[in-house]
Write a protein that holds these residues in place. Sequence first.
Motif, PDB file in Angstrom:
ATOM      1  N   ILE A  78      27.631  23.812  22.747  1.00  0.00           N
ATOM      2  CA  ILE A  78      27.503  22.473  22.173  1.00  0.00           C
ATOM      3  C   ILE A  78      28.801  22.022  21.509  1.00  0.00           C
ATOM      4  N   ARG A  79      29.154  20.754  21.703  1.00  0.00           N
ATOM      5  CA  ARG A  79      30.293  20.170  21.011  1.00  0.00           C
ATOM      6  C   ARG A  79      29.945  19.995  19.537  1.00  0.00           C
ATOM      7  N   LEU A  80      30.926  20.191  18.657  1.00  0.00           N
ATOM      8  CA  LEU A  80      30.721  20.132  17.214  1.00  0.00           C
ATOM      9  C   LEU A  80      31.655  19.073  16.637  1.00  0.00           C
ATOM     10  N   THR A  81      31.080  18.018  16.060  1.00  0.00           N
ATOM     11  CA  THR A  81      31.893  16.891  15.620  1.00  0.00           C
ATOM     12  C   THR A  81      31.527  16.451  14.210  1.00  0.00           C
ATOM     13  N   SER A  82      32.512  15.922  13.508  1.00  0.00           N
ATOM     14  CA  SER A  82      32.199  15.199  12.285  1.00  0.00           C
ATOM     15  C   SER A  82      31.560  13.870  12.666  1.00  0.00           C
ATOM     16  N   ALA A  83      30.773  13.326  11.717  1.00  0.00           N
ATOM     17  CA  ALA A  83      30.080  12.067  12.047  1.00  0.00           C
ATOM     18  C   ALA A  83      29.784  11.289  10.753  1.00  0.00           C
ATOM     19  N   VAL A  84      30.802  10.913   9.959  1.00  0.00           N
ATOM     20  CA  VAL A  84      32.204  10.878  10.329  1.00  0.00           C
ATOM     21  C   VAL A  84      33.041  11.650   9.320  1.00  0.00           C
ATOM     22  N   THR A  85      34.347  11.790   9.655  1.00  0.00           N
ATOM     23  CA  THR A  85      35.364  12.182   8.687  1.00  0.00           C
ATOM     24  C   THR A  85      35.892  10.911   8.020  1.00  0.00           C
ATOM     25  N   VAL A  86      35.804  10.854   6.694  1.00  0.00           N
ATOM     26  CA  VAL A  86      36.298   9.678   5.970  1.00  0.00           C
ATOM     27  C   VAL A  86      37.812   9.847   5.822  1.00  0.00           C
ATOM     28  N   LEU A  87      38.521   9.456   6.856  1.00  0.00           N
ATOM     29  CA  LEU A  87      39.956   9.715   6.927  1.00  0.00           C
ATOM     30  C   LEU A  87      40.728   8.938   5.869  1.00  0.00           C
ATOM     31  N   SER A  88      40.236   7.797   5.459  1.00  0.00           N
ATOM     32  CA  SER A  88      40.939   6.964   4.481  1.00  0.00           C
ATOM     33  C   SER A  88      41.229   7.708   3.190  1.00  0.00           C
ATOM     34  N   SER A  89      40.325   8.591   2.765  1.00  0.00           N
ATOM     35  CA  SER A  89      40.471   9.288   1.491  1.00  0.00           C
ATOM     36  C   SER A  89      40.843  10.752   1.659  1.00  0.00           C
ATOM     37  N   ASP A  90      41.234  11.148   2.857  1.00  0.00           N
ATOM     38  CA  ASP A  90      41.607  12.539   3.124  1.00  0.00           C
ATOM     39  C   ASP A  90      43.076  12.598   3.517  1.00  0.00           C
ATOM     40  N   ASP A  91      43.577  13.816   3.644  1.00  0.00           N
ATOM     41  CA  ASP A  91      44.953  14.035   4.078  1.00  0.00           C
ATOM     42  C   ASP A  91      44.931  14.388   5.558  1.00  0.00           C
ATOM     43  N   PRO A  92      45.567  13.618   6.421  1.00  0.00           N
ATOM     44  CA  PRO A  92      45.525  13.910   7.859  1.00  0.00           C
ATOM     45  C   PRO A  92      46.024  15.299   8.220  1.00  0.00           C
ATOM     46  N   ILE A 112      36.645  15.143  16.236  1.00  0.00           N
ATOM     47  CA  ILE A 112      36.689  14.378  14.992  1.00  0.00           C
ATOM     48  C   ILE A 112      36.217  12.961  15.288  1.00  0.00           C
ATOM     49  N   MET A 113      35.226  12.484  14.523  1.00  0.00           N
ATOM     50  CA  MET A 113      34.929  11.055  14.482  1.00  0.00           C
ATOM     51  C   MET A 113      35.531  10.538  13.188  1.00  0.00           C
ATOM     52  N   ALA A 114      36.563   9.740  13.289  1.00  0.00           N
ATOM     53  CA  ALA A 114      37.262   9.242  12.108  1.00  0.00           C
ATOM     54  C   ALA A 114      36.784   7.846  11.767  1.00  0.00           C
ATOM     55  N   GLY A 115      36.483   7.629  10.479  1.00  0.00           N
ATOM     56  CA  GLY A 115      36.033   6.321  10.049  1.00  0.00           C
ATOM     57  C   GLY A 115      36.536   5.980   8.658  1.00  0.00           C
ATOM     58  N   ARG A 116      36.308   4.737   8.252  1.00  0.00           N
ATOM     59  CA  ARG A 116      36.758   4.279   6.937  1.00  0.00           C
ATOM     60  C   ARG A 116      35.756   4.624   5.838  1.00  0.00           C
ATOM     61  N   GLY A 117      34.515   4.897   6.219  1.00  0.00           N
ATOM     62  CA  GLY A 117      33.508   5.282   5.242  1.00  0.00           C
ATOM     63  C   GLY A 117      32.647   4.121   4.799  1.00  0.00           C
ATOM     64  N   ALA A 118      31.341   4.219   5.065  1.00  0.00           N
ATOM     65  CA  ALA A 118      30.417   3.176   4.627  1.00  0.00           C
ATOM     66  C   ALA A 118      30.138   3.279   3.133  1.00  0.00           C
ATOM     67  N   LEU A 119      30.131   4.495   2.605  1.00  0.00           N
ATOM     68  CA  LEU A 119      29.977   4.730   1.167  1.00  0.00           C
ATOM     69  C   LEU A 119      31.341   5.136   0.611  1.00  0.00           C
ATOM     70  N   THR A 120      31.637   4.710  -0.588  1.00  0.00           N
ATOM     71  CA  THR A 120      33.018   4.783  -1.073  1.00  0.00           C
ATOM     72  C   THR A 120      33.241   5.830  -2.159  1.00  0.00           C
ATOM     73  N   TYR A 133      41.645  -0.229   1.354  1.00  0.00           N
ATOM     74  CA  TYR A 133      40.609   0.333   2.229  1.00  0.00           C
ATOM     75  C   TYR A 133      41.063   0.422   3.689  1.00  0.00           C
ATOM     76  N   ASP A 134      41.536  -0.675   4.249  1.00  0.00           N
ATOM     77  CA  ASP A 134      41.922  -0.668   5.664  1.00  0.00           C
ATOM     78  C   ASP A 134      43.309  -0.087   5.881  1.00  0.00           C
ATOM     79  N   ALA A 135      44.243  -0.375   4.969  1.00  0.00           N
ATOM     80  CA  ALA A 135      45.604   0.136   5.127  1.00  0.00           C
ATOM     81  C   ALA A 135      45.643   1.657   5.078  1.00  0.00           C
ATOM     82  N   LEU A 136      44.830   2.257   4.211  1.00  0.00           N
ATOM     83  CA  LEU A 136      44.748   3.720   4.148  1.00  0.00           C
ATOM     84  C   LEU A 136      44.320   4.295   5.490  1.00  0.00           C
ATOM     85  N   PHE A 137      43.264   3.718   6.041  1.00  0.00           N
ATOM     86  CA  PHE A 137      42.746   4.258   7.296  1.00  0.00           C
ATOM     87  C   PHE A 137      43.764   4.099   8.422  1.00  0.00           C
ATOM     88  N   ASP A 138      44.362   2.946   8.529  1.00  0.00           N
ATOM     89  CA  ASP A 138      45.296   2.698   9.625  1.00  0.00           C
ATOM     90  C   ASP A 138      46.480   3.657   9.571  1.00  0.00           C
TER      91      ASP A 138
END
Length: 354
Positions: A78-92, A112-120, A133-138
């Motif tokens: 089975i494939r193992l994935t994040s759902a999601v990784t809150v990349l905006s607040s993490d270190d790449p 990796i499923m990378a997202g901005r995060g629905a909860l902050t 919020y968006d600049a961090l993720f980009d």
Amino acid sequence: MTNNEGHIMEIGAFTFADVAIGDGVGPAQRIPELLEEIVLADQVGLDVFGLGEHHRAGFAAPATAVLLAAAASRTSQIRLTSAVTVLSSDDPVRVFEQFTALDLASRGRAEIMAGRGALTDSFRLFGHDLGDYDALFDEKLRLLLALREPAPVTWSGRFRPALHDELILPRPVQDRLPVWIAVGGSPNSVVRAASLGLPLALGTIGGTADQFAPMVELFREALAQYEQPPQPIAVTMHGFVADTSQKAGEIYFPADAALFNMIGAERGVPPLSAATIAAKNGPGSMYAVGSPSQVVDKLMHQYEVLGHQRAMLQLAVGPVAHRDVMRAIELLGTEVAPVVRAEVARRQNAQAIR
């Protein structure tokens, strides 16, 4: 498996490792149960299992790569994935290192499923300004993608120290760690995924397939506009399988209402009843709750409208009991997934003949 090598349609499950909602259990019980659920998903032939990152009461998985690595040692396919990784607040760099470790532990099954995060909550915990919020993720997404390349990286940006000719070691088993862009309803996020030539993970918590069709069409049009090759689309949804439709509803709808109401209470949203949640499961909806044959029909309708390559159901929400989740995984793997895969293949073959 971003090129969909294993099946024409991939079927999987995901969870946020919910705890302590209503009759929910604590983390010390929930995490071993979670690992049992992933092991069973592997045994019954599901394609992918996702674990969502949250940093708040009610959820037990702030460190998804650690828990997925524990599952890697007990699974084989089975494939193992994040759902999601809150990349905006993490270190790449750390994200790449952690999921490289998962890829090595799983012999090439990490995503990796990378997202901005629905909860902050993670923004507060790790000292980030929601105004960014968006600049961090980009910025962090572009660094993560650079780190996947098998060459030293020189990079500088606003939100972390610069890198000078750095090659992050060890390297993953896969030539490139698969990175999906997880989006909710933002057209800009859809276009960003397409511009970078990345697969799209479309999160849904209601609505109909017809309502999400424009997002899918936008993604495909943007891929063409940016001269990127076709990319797979994953659709995530609330869903549950039981032996009968009645049993599925009795188990899932009250639990789903408990989850919505826990989050909604913090935002001043009026509580929802189980009956209100049940109404989301109507014809054409992005809910998939019912007996195996009903869930097959739901998934096939969604495929007919969206033409996606992966469907993932959030089976374990709120106080759904572990035994019921295990039965849902068994039915999803043995009675739903084979039928959906075969029907998708039949339709694609028929279309190719025309």
